[in-house]
Design a protein around this motif. Structure first.
Motif, mmCIF file in Angstrom:
data_model
loop_
_atom_site.group_PDB
_atom_site.id
_atom_site.type_symbol
_atom_site.label_atom_id
_atom_site.label_comp_id
_atom_site.label_asym_id
_atom_site.label_seq_id
_atom_site.Cartn_x
_atom_site.Cartn_y
_atom_site.Cartn_z
ATOM 1 N N PHE A 59 14.860 50.199 -33.246
ATOM 2 C CA PHE A 59 16.132 50.912 -33.075
ATOM 3 C C PHE A 59 17.212 49.860 -32.909
ATOM 4 O O PHE A 59 17.187 49.104 -31.946
ATOM 5 N N LYS A 60 18.131 49.789 -33.879
ATOM 6 C CA LYS A 60 19.164 48.750 -33.808
ATOM 7 C C LYS A 60 20.414 49.158 -34.578
ATOM 8 O O LYS A 60 20.390 50.064 -35.409
ATOM 9 N N LEU A 61 21.506 48.470 -34.263
ATOM 10 C CA LEU A 61 22.757 48.596 -35.012
ATOM 11 C C LEU A 61 22.749 47.565 -36.128
ATOM 12 O O LEU A 61 22.249 46.452 -35.956
ATOM 13 N N MET A 62 23.315 47.935 -37.279
ATOM 14 C CA MET A 62 23.407 46.995 -38.388
ATOM 15 C C MET A 62 24.563 47.381 -39.296
ATOM 16 O O MET A 62 25.106 48.486 -39.187
ATOM 17 N N ILE A 68 22.365 51.676 -48.954
ATOM 18 C CA ILE A 68 22.346 52.681 -47.869
ATOM 19 C C ILE A 68 23.726 53.323 -47.740
ATOM 20 O O ILE A 68 23.846 54.540 -47.550
ATOM 21 N N ALA A 69 24.784 52.515 -47.856
ATOM 22 C CA ALA A 69 26.150 53.036 -47.793
ATOM 23 C C ALA A 69 26.377 54.096 -48.873
ATOM 24 O O ALA A 69 26.994 55.135 -48.623
ATOM 25 N N PRO A 76 30.272 50.002 -47.702
ATOM 26 C CA PRO A 76 29.329 48.932 -47.344
ATOM 27 C C PRO A 76 29.874 48.129 -46.167
ATOM 28 O O PRO A 76 31.071 47.870 -46.083
ATOM 29 N N GLY A 77 28.994 47.783 -45.243
ATOM 30 C CA GLY A 77 29.411 47.016 -44.073
ATOM 31 C C GLY A 77 29.743 47.868 -42.864
ATOM 32 O O GLY A 77 29.859 47.355 -41.752
ATOM 33 N N GLU A 78 29.940 49.184 -43.062
ATOM 34 C CA GLU A 78 30.189 50.051 -41.905
ATOM 35 C C GLU A 78 28.981 50.005 -40.984
ATOM 36 O O GLU A 78 27.848 49.811 -41.409
ATOM 37 N N LEU A 96 5.529 57.972 -41.058
ATOM 38 C CA LEU A 96 6.361 56.823 -40.709
ATOM 39 C C LEU A 96 7.726 57.077 -41.324
ATOM 40 O O LEU A 96 7.822 57.413 -42.508
ATOM 41 N N GLU A 97 8.780 56.945 -40.521
ATOM 42 C CA GLU A 97 10.125 57.286 -40.980
ATOM 43 C C GLU A 97 11.098 56.146 -40.703
ATOM 44 O O GLU A 97 11.226 55.695 -39.567
ATOM 45 N N ASP A 98 11.777 55.692 -41.749
ATOM 46 C CA ASP A 98 12.927 54.793 -41.617
ATOM 47 C C ASP A 98 14.176 55.652 -41.752
ATOM 48 O O ASP A 98 14.296 56.424 -42.708
ATOM 49 N N SER A 99 15.104 55.514 -40.812
ATOM 50 C CA SER A 99 16.259 56.399 -40.786
ATOM 51 C C SER A 99 17.554 55.610 -40.588
ATOM 52 O O SER A 99 17.576 54.632 -39.842
ATOM 53 N N TYR A 100 18.613 56.065 -41.260
ATOM 54 C CA TYR A 100 19.926 55.421 -41.194
ATOM 55 C C TYR A 100 20.970 56.486 -40.885
ATOM 56 O O TYR A 100 21.041 57.507 -41.568
ATOM 57 N N MET A 101 21.779 56.242 -39.825
ATOM 58 C CA MET A 101 22.795 57.214 -39.411
ATOM 59 C C MET A 101 24.105 56.484 -39.122
ATOM 60 O O MET A 101 24.097 55.432 -38.478
#
Length: 195
Positions: A59-62, A68-69, A76-78, A96-101
């Motif tokens: 769990f991290k910010l990136m 993904i954007a 991009p970059g947000e 197994l789940e990779d998630s982007y929010m």
């Protein structure tokens, strides 16, 4: 001979079972998800009396990479959250789940939220109504890393599902790439034709 080998392979993978004196049959799936509307996995399985737990591995910010954007319809970059969760049903690893929010929509997303239901967090805590979901399903075989994470043999058939959820106001809320154990999981869709 080729068909016999193929059937032996399907038996090894757990997709079919052989009953002596009777024949070979498709194995019954342990987790059944029948859907005529958009319902989260946790919601469906809880209605069936199953216990669903999530182990958050990352769990991290990136910064949002361009691919993904594009999925989230942001620049991009947000700033986005990235999480990886292993989902268990009745103690058995199912997905197994990779998630982007996008962070701009979910400023207080926490580890605790991810251990529960994202649908509940988005709708009940954030007050955002999930309006729809785009899904794409592809069969894949587990590579070494996936096999270890999901506690299955290498080359086990998995269902790779990419999913993008959006709100009533047209904002894209979540992009996920999920790997579900096809030996254990069945989804039935009831799709209505619009006239």
């Amino acid at each position: 001979m080729t068909i016999r080998k193929a059937i032996e392979l399907l038996i090894t993978w757990g997709l079919v079972i052989r009953r002596h004196g009777s024949g070979t049959y498709v194995a019954r799936k342990d987790v059944h998800h029948e859907t005529a509307n958009l319902t989260g996995l946790v919601e469906v399985l809880r209605q069936q009396g199953r216990t669903v737990t999530s182990k958050v591995l990352i769990f991290k910010l990136m910064s949002a990479p361009p691919a993904i954007a594009t999925q989230l319809r942001i620049h991009p970059g947000e700033c986005i959250y990235f999480s990886q969760r292993l989902r268990f049903v009745d103690g058995k690893p199912l997905m197994l789940e990779d998630s982007y929010m996008p962070v701009k929509l979910f400023k207080n997303l926490s580890l605790l939220h991810l251990e529960g239901s994202k649908f509940d967090y988005i709708e009940k805590e954030c007050g955002i109504r999930i309006s729809g979901n785009y899904e794409s399903l592809t069969p894949v075989l587990a590579d070494k890393q996936l096999a270890q994470q999901m506690n299955v043999p290498e080359k086990t058939p998995l269902l790779r599902i990419t999913s993008v959820s959006y709100s009533d106001s047209g904002e894209f809320l979540n992009y996920s790439v999920m790997f579900r154990n096809a030996n254990e999981y069945q989804v039935d869709y009831h799709l209505r034709r619009l006239h």
